[in-house]
Design a protein around this motif. Structure first.
Motif, mmCIF file in Angstrom:
data_model
loop_
_atom_site.group_PDB
_atom_site.id
_atom_site.type_symbol
_atom_site.label_atom_id
_atom_site.label_comp_id
_atom_site.label_asym_id
_atom_site.label_seq_id
_atom_site.Cartn_x
_atom_site.Cartn_y
_atom_site.Cartn_z
ATOM 1 N N HIS A 57 25.267 20.936 25.902
ATOM 2 C CA HIS A 57 24.862 21.198 27.286
ATOM 3 C C HIS A 57 26.066 21.483 28.185
ATOM 4 C CE1 HIS A 57 20.614 20.944 28.643
ATOM 5 N NE2 HIS A 57 21.191 21.319 29.766
ATOM 6 N N CYS A 60 25.975 25.010 29.313
ATOM 7 C CA CYS A 60 25.146 25.247 30.501
ATOM 8 C C CYS A 60 25.897 24.838 31.761
ATOM 9 C CB CYS A 60 23.854 24.458 30.396
ATOM 10 S SG CYS A 60 22.922 24.734 28.870
ATOM 11 N N THR A 64 27.201 27.419 34.684
ATOM 12 C CA THR A 64 26.739 27.229 36.063
ATOM 13 C C THR A 64 27.913 27.184 37.029
ATOM 14 O OG1 THR A 64 24.772 26.038 35.322
ATOM 15 C CG2 THR A 64 25.478 25.673 37.589
ATOM 16 N N LEU A 131 22.526 18.024 38.694
ATOM 17 C CA LEU A 131 21.619 18.396 37.613
ATOM 18 C C LEU A 131 20.668 19.509 38.037
ATOM 19 C CD1 LEU A 131 20.645 14.827 36.356
ATOM 20 C CD2 LEU A 131 22.027 16.474 35.089
ATOM 21 N N ASP A 132 20.170 19.433 39.273
ATOM 22 C CA ASP A 132 19.194 20.428 39.731
ATOM 23 C C ASP A 132 19.785 21.826 39.743
ATOM 24 O OD1 ASP A 132 17.323 18.449 40.031
ATOM 25 O OD2 ASP A 132 17.520 18.283 42.210
ATOM 26 N N ASN A 135 20.039 23.069 36.105
ATOM 27 C CA ASN A 135 18.712 23.405 35.585
ATOM 28 C C ASN A 135 18.157 24.671 36.235
ATOM 29 O OD1 ASN A 135 18.555 21.256 33.774
ATOM 30 N ND2 ASN A 135 17.684 19.864 35.284
ATOM 31 N N THR A 146 15.350 24.663 28.301
ATOM 32 C CA THR A 146 16.622 23.944 28.350
ATOM 33 C C THR A 146 16.698 23.152 29.650
ATOM 34 O OG1 THR A 146 17.739 25.579 26.985
ATOM 35 C CG2 THR A 146 19.125 24.214 28.386
ATOM 36 N N VAL A 147 16.763 21.827 29.518
ATOM 37 C CA VAL A 147 16.705 20.939 30.681
ATOM 38 C C VAL A 147 17.709 19.807 30.511
ATOM 39 C CG1 VAL A 147 15.235 19.401 32.053
ATOM 40 C CG2 VAL A 147 14.242 21.438 30.988
ATOM 41 N N ALA A 148 18.442 19.519 31.587
ATOM 42 C CA ALA A 148 19.329 18.354 31.623
ATOM 43 C C ALA A 148 18.668 17.271 32.453
ATOM 44 C CB ALA A 148 20.681 18.726 32.222
ATOM 45 N N ASN A 189 18.811 15.230 27.312
ATOM 46 C CA ASN A 189 19.133 16.632 27.574
ATOM 47 C C ASN A 189 18.717 17.454 26.361
ATOM 48 O OD1 ASN A 189 20.268 15.627 29.895
ATOM 49 N ND2 ASN A 189 22.388 15.901 29.233
#
Length: 310
Positions: A57, A60, A64, A131-132, A135, A146-148, A189
Motif C-alpha cells: 500500500h 498507493c 498520492t 487515509l481519505d 483512498n 483498493t482501500v486503506a 488494508n
C-alpha cells in the motif's frame, strides 16, 4: 491472457498452469496479474482476488503524494520532523530503526518508504495526506477494490494484540497466525493484483501525474533495495525493475514494472500465502521472480514475437 493480440487459449492455459505449478512447488498459493503497459495484453491468475496489501500500500501512498504535489496541494520539499521514541512507528529499516529525532522532506520520506520499506517514513506521509485522500486518489485512478483503513502503526499494534502473551515469537504459531487481523483483507488494508497493475500502468503512462512529478514518482519507485523477489526473475543489466514488496507472516507480495531495452514495459503484481509459518522461506520469495518472468515472457512472445532470450 486477454486484450489485443491475445494468444490461443491453449497457450494461455499452458502458461497459467506452469505458474500455478511453480507456486505449488514453492509451497505457496499465489495470484498474479501482468499486463503490457502499452499494448494492454494481459495474463491473469486469480487477479481479482482480494488480499491484505501490507507494505504494497506504500505504492498507493507515494503515488498520492506526487499526484497531490502535481495539483499544487502539497510541497514535496517541505520538511517535517519525526520524533524519536515510542511515538515513532516500528520497523527495522530507515527512520524506524533510528534512535534520534529526524527531519527531512516529504519526497525523501517517500524515497525511504519505497527503498527500504521504512514504516516510520510511510506513517509520516499517512499523517500528512490522510487515509481519505489516499483512498479518494485510488478511486479516481480506477482502483475500485483498493482501500486503506489504517496506518502501519495501527496495523502493528493490532498484530501485537492478536499475538497475545507470546509476542513476536508467537507469529510462527499457526494458531496465532490464523487470528491475525492484518492477514484478513476484510479487516486490513487491501487490494487486488489487477488494481495494483492498473495503478502502475497509470504511473508509467503519466496518467497519475505528469511532467516532473511523473518522472520523480517513477524515480522513487525505482529505488527499492530488495532484489530477492520480482527482480530475481530478470537478472540482466539492461532490464530495469521497479517495485515494492509487501510482507507479513506467511504473506509475500510484490508489485512492480519491468522495462526492457526494446521499449517493452510490463506491470506485474503477485500476492502469495505460504503454508509454512517460518519467517525465512527463500523458495517462497524466489517464486515471485520465477512467476513474473514466465508471465512477461508470454506477453513478449505475443506482442513482439520473441523473448529475445530473456
Amino acid at each position: 491472457m486477454t486484450g489485443s493480440g491475445a494468444p490461443r487459449a491453449g497457450v494461455r492455459r499452458a502458461v497459467r498452469s506452469r505458474i500455478a505449478d511453480a507456486f505449488a512447488d514453492a509451497g505457496v498459493s499465489g495470484v498474479l496479474h501482468a499486463v503490457d503497459i502499452d499494448a494492454g495484453t494481459e495474463l491473469d491468475l486469480g487477479a481479482d482476488t482480494l488480499h491484505s496489501t501490507a507494505s504494497l500500500h506504500k505504492l498507493c501512498l507515494v503515488a498520492t503524494l506526487f499526484r497531490e504535489a502535481a495539483a499544487g496541494r502539497v510541497e514535496l520539499t517541505r520538511r517535517i520532523e519525526l520524533p524519536a521514541g515510542a511515538e515513532r512507528s516500528p520497523g527495522g529499516t530507515g527512520v524506524a530503526a533510528m534512535l534520534d529525532p529526524v527531519a527531512m522532506s516529504l519526497r525523501d520520506l517517500a524515497s525511504l518508504a519505497i527503498a527500504v520499506s521504512d514504516n516510520a517514513a510511510a506513517d509520516a506521509l499517512w499523517d500528512e495526506l490522510g487515509l481519505d485522500t489516499v483512498n479518494a486518489t485510488m478511486a479516481e485512478l480506477g482502483l475500485t477494490r483498493t482501500v486503506a483503513i489504517e496506518p502501519l502503526r495501527e496495523m502493528y499494534a493490532g498484530m501485537r494484540e492478536d499475538a497475545g502473551p507470546a509476542g513476536p515469537a508467537g507469529l510462527v504459531d499457526p494458531a496465532v497466525v490464523a487470528r491475525l487481523r492484518a492477514l484478513d483483507p476484510l479487516r486490513s488494508n487491501r487490494g487486488t493484483p489487477r488494481d495494483l497493475t492498473r495503478l502502475l500502468g497509470a504511473i508509467w503512462r503519466d496518467e497519475a501525474c505528469g511532467g516532473e512529478y511523473g518522472v520523480g514518482l517513477r524515480r522513487v519507485l525505482g529505488l527499492q533495495a530488495w532484489s530477492h523477489r520480482l527482480a530475481s526473475g530478470f537478472p540482466f543489466d539492461d532490464v530495469r525493475v521497479s517495485g515494492k514488496t509487501g510482507t507479513l507472516p506467511t504473506m509475500r507480495h510484490e508489485a512492480g514494472v519491468v522495462e526492457y531495452p526494446d521499449g517493452g514495459r510490463y506491470a506485474i503484481a503477485i500476492c502469495t500465502r505460504a503454508a509454512d509459518t517460518a519467517a525465512a522461506l527463500p523458495a517462497a520469495d524466489a517464486v515471485i521472480g520465477t512467476a513474473a518472468r514466465m508471465a512477461v515472457d508470454a506477453l513478449r512472445l505475443v506482442e513482439r514475437g520473441t523473448t529475445t532470450g530473456r
